[in-house]
Write a protein that holds these residues in place. Structure first.
Motif, mmCIF file in Angstrom:
data_model
loop_
_atom_site.group_PDB
_atom_site.id
_atom_site.type_symbol
_atom_site.label_atom_id
_atom_site.label_comp_id
_atom_site.label_asym_id
_atom_site.label_seq_id
_atom_site.Cartn_x
_atom_site.Cartn_y
_atom_site.Cartn_z
ATOM 1 N N SER A 302 0.804 -1.222 0.000
ATOM 2 C CA SER A 302 0.000 0.000 0.000
ATOM 3 C C SER A 302 0.835 1.269 0.000
ATOM 4 O O SER A 302 0.301 2.347 -0.246
ATOM 5 C CB SER A 302 -0.925 0.009 1.216
ATOM 6 O OG SER A 302 -0.168 0.111 2.418
ATOM 7 N N GLY A 303 2.126 1.165 0.301
ATOM 8 C CA GLY A 303 2.934 2.357 0.474
ATOM 9 C C GLY A 303 2.771 2.981 1.843
ATOM 10 O O GLY A 303 3.137 4.133 2.050
ATOM 11 N N LEU A 304 2.222 2.222 2.800
ATOM 12 C CA LEU A 304 1.994 2.750 4.148
ATOM 13 C C LEU A 304 3.304 3.154 4.816
ATOM 14 O O LEU A 304 3.425 4.242 5.367
ATOM 15 C CB LEU A 304 1.269 1.699 4.996
ATOM 16 C CG LEU A 304 1.113 2.015 6.484
ATOM 17 C CD1 LEU A 304 0.155 3.171 6.691
ATOM 18 C CD2 LEU A 304 0.636 0.792 7.256
ATOM 19 N N ALA A 305 4.289 2.257 4.766
ATOM 20 C CA ALA A 305 5.549 2.515 5.458
ATOM 21 C C ALA A 305 6.701 2.785 4.507
ATOM 22 O O ALA A 305 7.602 3.549 4.829
ATOM 23 C CB ALA A 305 5.897 1.325 6.361
ATOM 24 N N THR A 306 6.682 2.152 3.349
ATOM 25 C CA THR A 306 7.763 2.329 2.388
ATOM 26 C C THR A 306 7.177 2.748 1.044
ATOM 27 O O THR A 306 6.092 2.306 0.667
ATOM 28 C CB THR A 306 8.554 1.013 2.209
ATOM 29 O OG1 THR A 306 7.650 -0.037 1.852
ATOM 30 C CG2 THR A 306 9.257 0.633 3.493
ATOM 31 N N PRO A 307 7.860 3.603 0.296
ATOM 32 C CA PRO A 307 7.304 4.120 -0.962
ATOM 33 C C PRO A 307 7.184 3.052 -2.027
ATOM 34 O O PRO A 307 8.046 2.170 -2.152
ATOM 35 C CB PRO A 307 8.304 5.204 -1.371
ATOM 36 C CG PRO A 307 9.568 4.852 -0.673
ATOM 37 C CD PRO A 307 9.168 4.190 0.608
ATOM 38 N N ILE A 308 6.114 3.120 -2.808
ATOM 39 C CA ILE A 308 5.869 2.143 -3.861
ATOM 40 C C ILE A 308 6.936 2.221 -4.938
ATOM 41 O O ILE A 308 7.310 1.202 -5.520
ATOM 42 C CB ILE A 308 4.458 2.361 -4.450
ATOM 43 C CG1 ILE A 308 3.398 2.003 -3.404
ATOM 44 C CG2 ILE A 308 4.237 1.537 -5.713
ATOM 45 C CD1 ILE A 308 1.986 2.325 -3.798
ATOM 46 N N ARG A 309 7.475 3.414 -5.192
ATOM 47 C CA ARG A 309 8.475 3.555 -6.250
ATOM 48 C C ARG A 309 9.768 2.816 -5.915
ATOM 49 O O ARG A 309 10.602 2.609 -6.789
ATOM 50 C CB ARG A 309 8.780 5.027 -6.504
ATOM 51 C CG ARG A 309 9.299 5.787 -5.314
ATOM 52 C CD ARG A 309 9.875 7.147 -5.727
ATOM 53 N NE ARG A 309 8.892 7.981 -6.379
ATOM 54 C CZ ARG A 309 8.161 8.900 -5.762
ATOM 55 N NH1 ARG A 309 8.292 9.059 -4.448
ATOM 56 N NH2 ARG A 309 7.311 9.656 -6.419
ATOM 57 N N ASN A 310 9.952 2.388 -4.644
ATOM 58 C CA ASN A 310 11.132 1.610 -4.277
ATOM 59 C C ASN A 310 10.980 0.135 -4.610
ATOM 60 O O ASN A 310 11.957 -0.611 -4.572
ATOM 61 C CB ASN A 310 11.407 1.736 -2.772
ATOM 62 C CG ASN A 310 12.116 3.023 -2.423
ATOM 63 O OD1 ASN A 310 12.199 3.932 -3.242
ATOM 64 N ND2 ASN A 310 12.610 3.122 -1.211
ATOM 65 N N MET A 311 9.754 -0.298 -4.898
ATOM 66 C CA MET A 311 9.492 -1.711 -5.131
ATOM 67 C C MET A 311 9.885 -2.101 -6.556
ATOM 68 O O MET A 311 9.958 -1.250 -7.444
ATOM 69 C CB MET A 311 8.007 -2.008 -4.900
ATOM 70 C CG MET A 311 7.503 -1.642 -3.522
ATOM 71 S SD MET A 311 5.714 -1.915 -3.351
ATOM 72 C CE MET A 311 5.411 -1.146 -1.763
ATOM 73 N N PRO A 312 10.127 -3.399 -6.798
ATOM 74 C CA PRO A 312 10.389 -3.859 -8.164
ATOM 75 C C PRO A 312 9.196 -3.567 -9.074
ATOM 76 O O PRO A 312 8.055 -3.494 -8.611
ATOM 77 C CB PRO A 312 10.587 -5.377 -7.990
ATOM 78 C CG PRO A 312 10.976 -5.549 -6.567
ATOM 79 C CD PRO A 312 10.265 -4.478 -5.807
ATOM 80 N N PRO A 313 9.436 -3.381 -10.369
ATOM 81 C CA PRO A 313 8.342 -3.021 -11.291
ATOM 82 C C PRO A 313 7.156 -3.984 -11.242
ATOM 83 O O PRO A 313 6.004 -3.549 -11.337
ATOM 84 C CB PRO A 313 9.020 -3.030 -12.660
ATOM 85 C CG PRO A 313 10.459 -2.739 -12.369
ATOM 86 C CD PRO A 313 10.749 -3.379 -11.044
ATOM 87 N N VAL A 314 7.409 -5.274 -11.092
ATOM 88 C CA VAL A 314 6.304 -6.248 -11.059
ATOM 89 C C VAL A 314 5.380 -5.961 -9.881
ATOM 90 O O VAL A 314 4.147 -5.962 -10.016
ATOM 91 C CB VAL A 314 6.860 -7.686 -10.979
ATOM 92 C CG1 VAL A 314 5.719 -8.682 -10.786
ATOM 93 C CG2 VAL A 314 7.643 -8.030 -12.239
#
Length: 371
Positions: A302-314
């Motif tokens: 959800s991006g609650l604690a860590t930003p979504i843009r840091n996640m792998p593209p999948v």
């Protein structure tokens, strides 16, 4: 056989029976293995505060060789990606508001002149304080790059000076970002479990069959099952909102009506998922396991604690089916930025789409499994 041996034998037989009953059930085998793999992978990829990608924009008012050289140090790191070159400071709000850029650099018109004169050349960074952890890290990266640039240029450490500003959360207080995000998270937990248990409890007690022979239509039953969890979720969200407002003194910048509209739409999508789980599960124990299986990935993605843009593209693509992602984004923008209905309305589309799928699915499963 002694009494102790007989007791141990009974315990041993019972243990074997429970193990066989668990392992012979295909659904139980999946539940034993899949959650560990899913949660382990999600934690490994999403629970990180390391910034590997920082989209930034720049306002270069100097247009000199020195300013281009300084920006090349950022672009050469492999972490910073220039997504926009702005012609005026008035354009900064747009790239920050729509989250196109995490950081905006402003290089003043006297940048090269100050460097040549041996004076301090200030560079302003504007970061998005709606996520203070990443905002602080991004500004820190720029400061370290400025230090390296100074040392390479003249061996001094005081020529290029980074002056940071943080929008929407000037003091970079993590609580201001995190606590409003807990409003949908706590509501999600309560609503998903309550909606999941509503039908499973009646099926386990044998009262759901009696409900089906009443004059109520399946749609009426579905609505009757959906409304109570939504109301309870709204009460819980209101309690959390009061705690944020009056205990922690975090001021609501946006509209209270838009905030509640966002929470209500989010709860409708959650209750559809919970009722679908309840229709699939055979008993309340399975409901709890399935809810836990859904809750942790939804929170992590959800991006609650860590930003979504840091996640792998999948995983970033997978977040588009997660209603909590859009609820948190909308609530943060309403709470911290003061965004209006027209700004956050696009976030309602995925949540309503999920509700449009899961609520009819739950109604069909009720009829199919009990027909």
């Amino acid at each position: 056989m002694s009494s102790l041996s007989l007791t141990l034998y009974h315990i041993y037989a019972l243990i074997i029976k429970e193990l066989l009953a668990t392992l012979k059930d295909p659904k139980s085998r999946v539940i034993l293995i899949v959650p560990v793999l899913v949660q382990g992978l999600l934690f490994g990829y999403t629970a990180t505060y390391n910034l590997e990608h920082v989209p930034y924009a720049v306002v270069d008012e100097d247009h000199s060789h020195e300013s281009a050289e300084f920006l090349s140090h950022l672009d050469g790191t492999g972490i910073f990606e220039r997504v926009a070159t702005l012609s005026s400071p008035q354009q900064i709000s747009q790239v920050i508001d729509n989250q196109q850029a995490m950081l905006v650099l402003t290089i003043p018109s006297d940048f090269s002149k100050n460097l040549h004169a041996g004076k301090t050349a200030p560079v302003q960074t504007i970061t998005d304080g709606r996520n203070p952890s990443t905002a602080g890290l991004a500004a820190g990266y720029v400061s370290s790059i400025a230090t390296a640039y100074n040392q390479k240029r003249s061996g001094q450490q005081s020529l290029v000076e980074i002056r940071s500003r943080i929008w929407y959360n000037p003091n970079n207080i993590t609580r201001h970002m995190f606590l409003p995000s807990l409003i949908p998270m706590l509501a999600l937990t309560q609503v998903l479990i309550l909606a999941g248990l509503s039908v499973a409890r009646e099926r386990e007690n044998g009262t759901f069959d009696q409900l089906l022979v009443t004059p109520l239509t399946p749609l009426e039953i579905l609505i009757g099952k959906a409304v109570p969890p939504i109301l309870i979720g709204l009460v819980q969200a209101s309690l959390m909102l009061c705690l944020v407002l009056f205990w922690f003194k975090i001021h609501l910048v946006g509209s209270l009506a838009v905030l509640y509209l966002t929470i209500s739409i989010f709860l409708v999508s959650c209750v559809g998922l919970g009722l679908s789980i309840s229709a699939v599960a055979k008993n309340m124990q399975q409901v709890m396991v399935y809810c836990f299986l859904f809750l942790l990935p939804m929170i992590l993605l959800s991006g609650l604690a860590t930003p979504i843009r840091n996640m792998p593209p999948v995983l970033q693509y997978i977040t588009y089916i997660n209603p909590m992602r859009f609820a948190i984004e909308a609530i943060r923008r309403i709470y911290l930025e003061g965004a209006g209905l027209s700004t956050v309305a696009p976030a309602y589309i995925p949540m309503l789409a999920l509700a449009a799928v899961t609520l009819p699915l739950a109604a069909w499963l009720f009829r199919h499994k009990l027909s």
